[in-house]
Design a protein around this motif. Structure first.
Motif, PDB file in Angstrom:
ATOM      1  N   ALA A  61     -16.734 -25.426  10.652  1.00 30.72           N
ATOM      2  CA  ALA A  61     -17.895 -26.296  10.498  1.00 30.72           C
ATOM      3  C   ALA A  61     -18.203 -26.923  11.851  1.00 30.72           C
ATOM      4  O   ALA A  61     -17.297 -27.441  12.513  1.00 30.72           O
ATOM      5  CB  ALA A  61     -17.625 -27.381   9.463  1.00 30.72           C
ATOM      6  N   GLY A  62     -19.460 -26.892  12.242  1.00 32.89           N
ATOM      7  CA  GLY A  62     -19.831 -27.455  13.538  1.00 32.89           C
ATOM      8  C   GLY A  62     -21.304 -27.774  13.612  1.00 32.89           C
ATOM      9  O   GLY A  62     -22.025 -27.252  14.451  1.00 32.89           O
ATOM     10  N   GLY A  63     -21.770 -28.620  12.697  1.00 29.96           N
ATOM     11  CA  GLY A  63     -23.194 -28.951  12.672  1.00 29.96           C
ATOM     12  C   GLY A  63     -23.965 -28.015  11.767  1.00 29.96           C
ATOM     13  O   GLY A  63     -23.406 -27.379  10.859  1.00 29.96           O
ATOM     14  N   CYS A  64     -25.245 -27.907  11.997  1.00 35.54           N
ATOM     15  CA  CYS A  64     -26.104 -27.038  11.190  1.00 35.54           C
ATOM     16  C   CYS A  64     -25.565 -25.616  11.182  1.00 35.54           C
ATOM     17  O   CYS A  64     -25.303 -25.031  12.231  1.00 35.54           O
ATOM     18  CB  CYS A  64     -27.521 -27.060  11.749  1.00 35.54           C
ATOM     19  N   PHE A  65     -25.411 -25.056   9.994  1.00 39.84           N
ATOM     20  CA  PHE A  65     -24.811 -23.730   9.907  1.00 39.84           C
ATOM     21  C   PHE A  65     -25.706 -22.617  10.443  1.00 39.84           C
ATOM     22  O   PHE A  65     -25.232 -21.515  10.715  1.00 39.84           O
ATOM     23  CB  PHE A  65     -24.321 -23.402   8.497  1.00 39.84           C
ATOM     24  N   TRP A  66     -26.999 -22.864  10.619  1.00 39.47           N
ATOM     25  CA  TRP A  66     -27.872 -21.826  11.164  1.00 39.47           C
ATOM     26  C   TRP A  66     -27.369 -21.328  12.521  1.00 39.47           C
ATOM     27  O   TRP A  66     -27.274 -20.130  12.764  1.00 39.47           O
ATOM     28  CB  TRP A  66     -29.295 -22.352  11.334  1.00 39.47           C
ATOM     29  N   GLY A  67     -27.067 -22.266  13.414  1.00 35.82           N
ATOM     30  CA  GLY A  67     -26.639 -21.891  14.751  1.00 35.82           C
ATOM     31  C   GLY A  67     -25.234 -21.340  14.801  1.00 35.82           C
ATOM     32  O   GLY A  67     -24.956 -20.377  15.527  1.00 35.82           O
ATOM     33  N   TYR A  85     -20.813 -23.997   2.346  1.00 35.69           N
ATOM     34  CA  TYR A  85     -20.306 -25.368   2.268  1.00 35.69           C
ATOM     35  C   TYR A  85     -18.802 -25.334   1.982  1.00 35.69           C
ATOM     36  O   TYR A  85     -18.328 -24.537   1.178  1.00 35.69           O
ATOM     37  CB  TYR A  85     -21.026 -26.135   1.163  1.00 35.69           C
ATOM     38  N   ALA A  86     -18.059 -26.222   2.634  1.00 36.46           N
ATOM     39  CA  ALA A  86     -16.622 -26.348   2.393  1.00 36.46           C
ATOM     40  C   ALA A  86     -16.249 -27.812   2.475  1.00 36.46           C
ATOM     41  O   ALA A  86     -16.874 -28.591   3.197  1.00 36.46           O
ATOM     42  CB  ALA A  86     -15.823 -25.524   3.409  1.00 36.46           C
ATOM     43  N   GLY A  87     -15.210 -28.184   1.725  1.00 35.45           N
ATOM     44  CA  GLY A  87     -14.731 -29.562   1.763  1.00 35.45           C
ATOM     45  C   GLY A  87     -14.981 -30.350   0.504  1.00 35.45           C
ATOM     46  O   GLY A  87     -14.452 -31.447   0.333  1.00 35.45           O
ATOM     47  N   GLY A  88     -15.801 -29.808  -0.405  1.00 36.48           N
ATOM     48  CA  GLY A  88     -16.123 -30.503  -1.644  1.00 36.48           C
ATOM     49  C   GLY A  88     -15.961 -29.580  -2.843  1.00 36.48           C
ATOM     50  O   GLY A  88     -15.362 -28.509  -2.750  1.00 36.48           O
ATOM     51  N   SER A  89     -16.545 -29.984  -3.957  1.00 40.38           N
ATOM     52  CA  SER A  89     -16.395 -29.209  -5.191  1.00 40.38           C
ATOM     53  C   SER A  89     -17.523 -28.196  -5.353  1.00 40.38           C
ATOM     54  O   SER A  89     -18.563 -28.274  -4.697  1.00 40.38           O
ATOM     55  CB  SER A  89     -16.387 -30.146  -6.400  1.00 40.38           C
ATOM     56  N   HIS A 105     -18.574 -32.212   1.469  1.00 46.26           N
ATOM     57  CA  HIS A 105     -18.780 -30.909   2.103  1.00 46.26           C
ATOM     58  C   HIS A 105     -19.181 -31.054   3.567  1.00 46.26           C
ATOM     59  O   HIS A 105     -19.712 -32.078   3.980  1.00 46.26           O
ATOM     60  CB  HIS A 105     -19.893 -30.126   1.400  1.00 46.26           C
ATOM     61  N   ALA A 106     -18.959 -29.988   4.290  1.00 49.85           N
ATOM     62  CA  ALA A 106     -19.544 -29.807   5.616  1.00 49.85           C
ATOM     63  C   ALA A 106     -20.277 -28.476   5.609  1.00 49.85           C
ATOM     64  O   ALA A 106     -19.822 -27.513   4.976  1.00 49.85           O
ATOM     65  CB  ALA A 106     -18.470 -29.797   6.696  1.00 49.85           C
ATOM     66  N   GLU A 107     -21.431 -28.433   6.265  1.00 52.61           N
ATOM     67  CA  GLU A 107     -22.093 -27.147   6.446  1.00 52.61           C
ATOM     68  C   GLU A 107     -21.147 -26.275   7.261  1.00 52.61           C
ATOM     69  O   GLU A 107     -20.720 -26.657   8.353  1.00 52.61           O
ATOM     70  CB  GLU A 107     -23.436 -27.312   7.147  1.00 52.61           C
ATOM     71  N   SER A 108     -20.807 -25.110   6.731  1.00 47.95           N
ATOM     72  CA  SER A 108     -19.749 -24.283   7.307  1.00 47.95           C
ATOM     73  C   SER A 108     -20.174 -22.823   7.370  1.00 47.95           C
ATOM     74  O   SER A 108     -21.182 -22.427   6.779  1.00 47.95           O
ATOM     75  CB  SER A 108     -18.473 -24.408   6.469  1.00 47.95           C
ATOM     76  N   GLY A 141     -25.780 -32.632  17.894  1.00 47.51           N
ATOM     77  CA  GLY A 141     -27.139 -32.668  18.407  1.00 47.51           C
ATOM     78  C   GLY A 141     -27.980 -33.662  17.651  1.00 47.51           C
ATOM     79  O   GLY A 141     -27.608 -34.838  17.525  1.00 47.51           O
ATOM     80  N   PRO A 142     -29.095 -33.213  17.066  1.00 50.40           N
ATOM     81  CA  PRO A 142     -29.992 -34.129  16.364  1.00 50.40           C
ATOM     82  C   PRO A 142     -29.608 -34.422  14.920  1.00 50.40           C
ATOM     83  O   PRO A 142     -30.225 -35.258  14.273  1.00 50.40           O
ATOM     84  CB  PRO A 142     -31.329 -33.381  16.404  1.00 50.40           C
ATOM     85  N   ASP A 143     -28.586 -33.741  14.392  1.00 50.71           N
ATOM     86  CA  ASP A 143     -28.241 -33.857  12.975  1.00 50.71           C
ATOM     87  C   ASP A 143     -27.104 -34.850  12.767  1.00 50.71           C
ATOM     88  O   ASP A 143     -26.060 -34.754  13.409  1.00 50.71           O
ATOM     89  CB  ASP A 143     -27.850 -32.490  12.412  1.00 50.71           C
ATOM     90  N   ARG A 144     -27.309 -35.795  11.845  1.00 52.03           N
ATOM     91  CA  ARG A 144     -26.352 -36.879  11.627  1.00 52.03           C
ATOM     92  C   ARG A 144     -25.790 -36.862  10.213  1.00 52.03           C
ATOM     93  O   ARG A 144     -26.479 -36.572   9.247  1.00 52.03           O
ATOM     94  CB  ARG A 144     -27.036 -38.238  11.869  1.00 52.03           C
ATOM     95  N   GLY A 145     -24.499 -37.207  10.108  1.00 51.74           N
ATOM     96  CA  GLY A 145     -23.862 -37.317   8.802  1.00 51.74           C
ATOM     97  C   GLY A 145     -22.566 -36.526   8.750  1.00 51.74           C
ATOM     98  O   GLY A 145     -22.372 -35.577   9.520  1.00 51.74           O
ATOM     99  N   PRO A 146     -21.656 -36.878   7.833  1.00 57.56           N
ATOM    100  CA  PRO A 146     -20.375 -36.167   7.721  1.00 57.56           C
ATOM    101  C   PRO A 146     -20.525 -34.711   7.317  1.00 57.56           C
ATOM    102  O   PRO A 146     -19.601 -33.924   7.515  1.00 57.56           O
ATOM    103  CB  PRO A 146     -19.625 -36.973   6.656  1.00 57.56           C
TER     104      PRO A 146
END
Length: 241
Positions: A61-67, A85-89, A105-108, A141-146
């Motif tokens: 996981a490292g920010g927006c999964f697109w890149g 997504y990983a880290g949640g249900s 979750h984190a975008e992964s 970058g511009p994306d905020r949040g866990p």
């Protein structure tokens, strides 16, 4: 320019085209002074996996999964790179819900790879060097949040040990000038994201967010890791058609 949080249906391409045109002006005032996260040339890990026959999986996981997906789709030895997504249900593994930052979750990106062609350590080197900035806590970058946190979801004890060793190695040498905030999580399932997120960089190369934040990462991969760079990306849609 921040990532769009809307869901696209059958008119996705028309909507994206309109957003691309309108987004150019928006990007001019929303954009940070430097596009994308700076790539950093770093040494390979001192500890790497024992190469075994057969395919392996890695989840980063490292920010927006697109890149992140776009980068690893261009790595030789990678047979699949899927956004998710990983880290949640499983119940909360939905884009709009994950976007609240309250699901765990984190975008992964789940990467399937051949260790005989590219090792887990080499994937980590690409991950830390060009796919994201591991010194940014709960944002990229511009994306905020866990949901945009920097996390290695280790599949087993060997992956955890290699990642821990590499983070310590990079911190000791002050490779980034700041402490690495990447976390390690184990025992977490990966859930593929919605179809419209898959291959997003490759399918939408003129989308302003992609142009500004993500295409530079693929170019950095080509420059810093020519030995593992592949011009032809591995596409999810090609594998499922």
């Amino acid at each position: 320019m921040t990532k769009r949080a809307s869901r696209w249906g059958s008119g996705a391409r028309a909507v994206l085209a309109a957003l691309a045109l309108a987004g150019v002006a928006v990007a001019l005032w929303q954009a940070p002074a430097i596009s994308a996260e700076d790539a950093v040339a770093i040494p390979p890990p001192a500890l790497d996996e024992q190469v075994k026959p057969g395919l392996e999986k890695a989840v980063f996981a490292g920010g927006c999964f697109w890149g992140v997906q776009g980068v690893f789709q261009h790595v030789k030895g990678v047979t699949s790179a899927v956004s998710g997504y990983a880290g949640g249900s499983a119940d909360d593994a939905v884009y709009e819900t994950v976007g609240t930052g309250r699901t765990g979750h984190a975008e992964s990106v789940e990467i399937t790879y051949d260790p005989a062609k590219v090792t887990y350590g080499q994937l980590l080197q690409v991950y830390f060097s060009v796919a994201h900035n591991p010194t940014q806590l709960n944002y990229q970058g511009p994306d905020r949040g866990p949901q945009y946190r920097s996390t290695v979801f280790a599949a087993n004890a060997e992956q955890k040990k290699i990642a821990q060793s590499y983070i310590a190695q990079l911190d000791e040498t002050k490779a980034f000038g700041k402490p690495i905030v990447t976390t390690l999580e184990t025992g977490k399932a990966f859930y593929p994201a919605e179809a419209y997120h898959q291959d997003f960089l490759e399918l939408n190369p003129t989308y302003p967010y992609i142009v500004y934040n993500d295409l530079p990462k693929v170019e950095n991969l080509k420059k810093l890791f020519p030995q593992v760079y592949s011009d032809k990306p591995v596409l999810v849609k090609a594998a499922t058609n």
